[in-house]
Design an enzyme around this catalytic site. Sequence first.
Site, PDB file in Angstrom:
ATOM      1  N   HIS B 256      -8.957  25.010 -20.683  1.00 43.87           N
ATOM      2  CA  HIS B 256      -7.769  25.230 -21.507  1.00 43.87           C
ATOM      3  C   HIS B 256      -6.709  24.140 -21.313  1.00 43.87           C
ATOM      4  O   HIS B 256      -6.571  23.583 -20.253  1.00 43.87           O
ATOM      5  CB  HIS B 256      -7.172  26.617 -21.285  1.00 43.87           C
ATOM      6  N   ASN B 257      -6.046  23.849 -22.381  1.00 42.96           N
ATOM      7  CA  ASN B 257      -4.900  22.935 -22.408  1.00 42.96           C
ATOM      8  C   ASN B 257      -5.282  21.464 -22.267  1.00 42.96           C
ATOM      9  O   ASN B 257      -4.408  20.605 -22.185  1.00 42.96           O
ATOM     10  CB  ASN B 257      -3.880  23.270 -21.307  1.00 42.96           C
TER      11      ASN B 257
END
Lengths: 356, 356, 356
Positions: B256-257
């Site tokens: 994620h991210n």
Amino acid sequence: MRASETVRALQDEQAPLIADIAAELAAQVLGDAGLRIRRMAPLETAQAGELSFLANPKLKSKLATCCASAVIVRADAAEDVVAAGGTALIVADPYRAFAQLTRWWAARVRPAAAPGIHPSAVLGQGVRLGTGVSVGPLSVIEEGACLGDGVVIGPQCQVGRDAEIGAGSRLAARVAFGAECRMGQRGVLHSGAVIGADGFGFAPHQGRWEKIEQLGAVWMGDDVEVGANTCIDRGALEDTVLEDGVKLDNLIQIAHNVRIGAHTAMAGCVGVAGSARIGAHCTFGGAAMILGHLEIGDHVHISAASVVMSSILKPGQYSGVFPIDENGNWEKNAATLRQLHQLRSRLRAVEKKLTP
Amino acid sequence: MRASETVRALQDEQAPLIADIAAELAAQVLGDAGLRIRRMAPLETAQAGELSFLANPKLKSKLATCCASAVIVRADAAEDVVAAGGTALIVADPYRAFAQLTRWWAARVRPAAAPGIHPSAVLGQGVRLGTGVSVGPLSVIEEGACLGDGVVIGPQCQVGRDAEIGAGSRLAARVAFGAECRMGQRGVLHSGAVIGADGFGFAPHQGRWEKIEQLGAVWMGDDVEVGANTCIDRGALEDTVLEDGVKLDNLIQIAHNVRIGAHTAMAGCVGVAGSARIGAHCTFGGAAMILGHLEIGDHVHISAASVVMSSILKPGQYSGVFPIDENGNWEKNAATLRQLHQLRSRLRAVEKKLTP
Amino acid sequence: MRASETVRALQDEQAPLIADIAAELAAQVLGDAGLRIRRMAPLETAQAGELSFLANPKLKSKLATCCASAVIVRADAAEDVVAAGGTALIVADPYRAFAQLTRWWAARVRPAAAPGIHPSAVLGQGVRLGTGVSVGPLSVIEEGACLGDGVVIGPQCQVGRDAEIGAGSRLAARVAFGAECRMGQRGVLHSGAVIGADGFGFAPHQGRWEKIEQLGAVWMGDDVEVGANTCIDRGALEDTVLEDGVKLDNLIQIAHNVRIGAHTAMAGCVGVAGSARIGAHCTFGGAAMILGHLEIGDHVHISAASVVMSSILKPGQYSGVFPIDENGNWEKNAATLRQLHQLRSRLRAVEKKLTP
């Protein structure tokens, strides 16, 4: 729900007699053959009504405290089984007999796939089906695909256009088997495996990547087994090839144009880069990585987490793993490793000084 | 079934003339342009009726024994092709011309997806479809999803609520494309890819893990290709981002991210941990691992199986792999490696003694 | 389509008041509680109308330039928030409060799964369903499977024969959950996960591999989360076991007979080989590899990309990664590493010479 690890035991009338098992294994019996076996279990935890095996002669001492009703052993351990109150099933190769028994057991306890096409499956035009084929619910068999006699396709699988699956092969749930790919007889593909996705091929041009369509397919021989979520890419111009008896565990990546020789086995998370040629009867430990365009000979064994960066033709065991250590020690050693070449030069200088 | 690796050859009337191919590639012809080409093949194995290419000038000597009817080459190798009895197709960048020809070839030999929604597909409310969209059997398009013009969704795919897929993009079989995720035009997602599963976020509390719901999504630009069974997680609060032209091979984990810059390519089994920021025009060899919360600049190239543990801003090639060796040698060297820091101290002591 | 990473913001009337959020978190408010919050955002990028959090006290200086309307902080940072024009939500553990708020937020913005069985799903005989169960389109629930109260099965999942899924658990899209496998309450399985494929077991015989049928299953406790495309194999004779609260990221391989203790967490691409026993409250960095038949105690932490080759019983952090370097340096150091044992012998010889 409470934790319980016991595999479902057979009820009395279903449980086979030791004599039945002995007949199946062509084993000699020492002890009571009239008991019923409800379950197979490891030596350490087996209880009354259960059967185990001793594969490693070094562990013979464990038989003294074993509670199994029957144990598959070599002849030299039979008395130890009987001395502990069990029945010995004597064979030449207990591990192989155990393997054989698991298959016999599975056939007794697992329902066979019902032949026929589930009404929710979607079949394209010109699909050819052998006798006794089973296609599970919500599977898609695309046009021109060919399924041999007794093939079992689990639920939610995709078999691509003009693909061929040999007699007796089995696909678990939601396998993707790409267009024009072929596999031989008695193969097994586990859930989530992807056979025949595009190989990773791009030509660089002015800072961008231009796709090279992958015009080959995947060809697998007989008795190939492929683990869950493992990927075998189609070749660029020729087929990616797995010869007879290749066994792949889960989450393995086989890139395009790779060839894997017969009866080679790879544990989980292995990666093989494009165009590598791997011999027969090799083994690869988990997460081993094989770089592209190199050759590995027959009977080469690569340890887990080791990286093959150039060809290896000589049979043997090969390893290359940074040893794990307490974090502080590792940090010091890793930092020093970055100066290793300098250290060697310094050592050489010292040696020179000491040599008159 | 017998092993055969030959990709299906075109029959006579379907096989293009060399002149057709030359026109497609804007190539100059030296030799007979009237022959038909039934198949593309590697230089080493190409036969009469087949076409190959020479990308690496160092391999020019192979042309002398090449049996291909036609070879794509640079001008300086054209005579060698003709000398060996073939026809030369002369271009400035043979590898790129080969890539272009694979696409032209694929368009000829592969059936195009039929536009329309297969009756077994399940569409939610408010789904928006461009013109010429194809949705394969047993796919699920959830409410509010938007598929641009000419999008092809293969069999058994899932496109989540309010997701957007740009014009001309293609999903192979059983891709999961999560709610609110978006991808641009001309992208390709291979079978088993999972876009937009939850990022791995938990807050520790009294020895347990409390879930952090992942409220972001995944955003991918144009011309992105994602390999089989590759996972790209949704962001925690913002989107995980893949810029234009990013190419990911199979079994890659993007946490994620993460942000990946334009035209960066990653080979199979790479892992990128959370919140890493990766520049444009980078390449990552297979099984490279990138730790979280670090930055990699543009034009950084990471070798296969190497682990990036801190930011790298300077362009260049970086490596870090334990060299593989015969197992006995490795054991000795690995054991010594655990004392490397001590060895350095001992060397220093020796040097001191020798310095008056 | 243009790049935009902003997670969908709530419109005015839907956006909660800071006071609502404070009540939910049992937080003390310093500043204006009457503003509406449309979105949660990281500290660096949060704008007016948005809420963020400060988990790491060392980053307190960032508050001075933070534009968020509200920030979750410890008491000692509250004044800094107000000084920057924001409202402070004061709690004892801001990271945990943030986690809690993501769950509250997700429940507001995501539609709940509608209870009921989608008409396209295929249910076998004897399936048992609790109250409020939701089964998505094109899922297959095989005979004898049992789904507890409030279980949510996403689209295109397979739940095998006699499998059991505890109350409140959720399967995302196209999860394969094998026959006889069981999971507890409140678990989450992400898309593409394969639970209960065959463990990798074969007996060698005359150069071939004979299959060992895997008669065990998988048992998972309560509150277990399993990432996308992660595989957990069924045991050979007993179950593979994941105790309560185990969290696994994506693309992880858990081999047969493994046991993982409660509240242990593993990042993406980890591999655990067969019969390894792992304690409770451990953490594993991405791509860590654990060899088979070994034991890891409680509270052991393995760094990313490190390989565990023997048992580790002492709590602590362990690492083993070759440091990455510019390619030229690495080549020199790696080459020298293959002579490290010799270098040690040479150093010893030098030391001897210098010792009178």
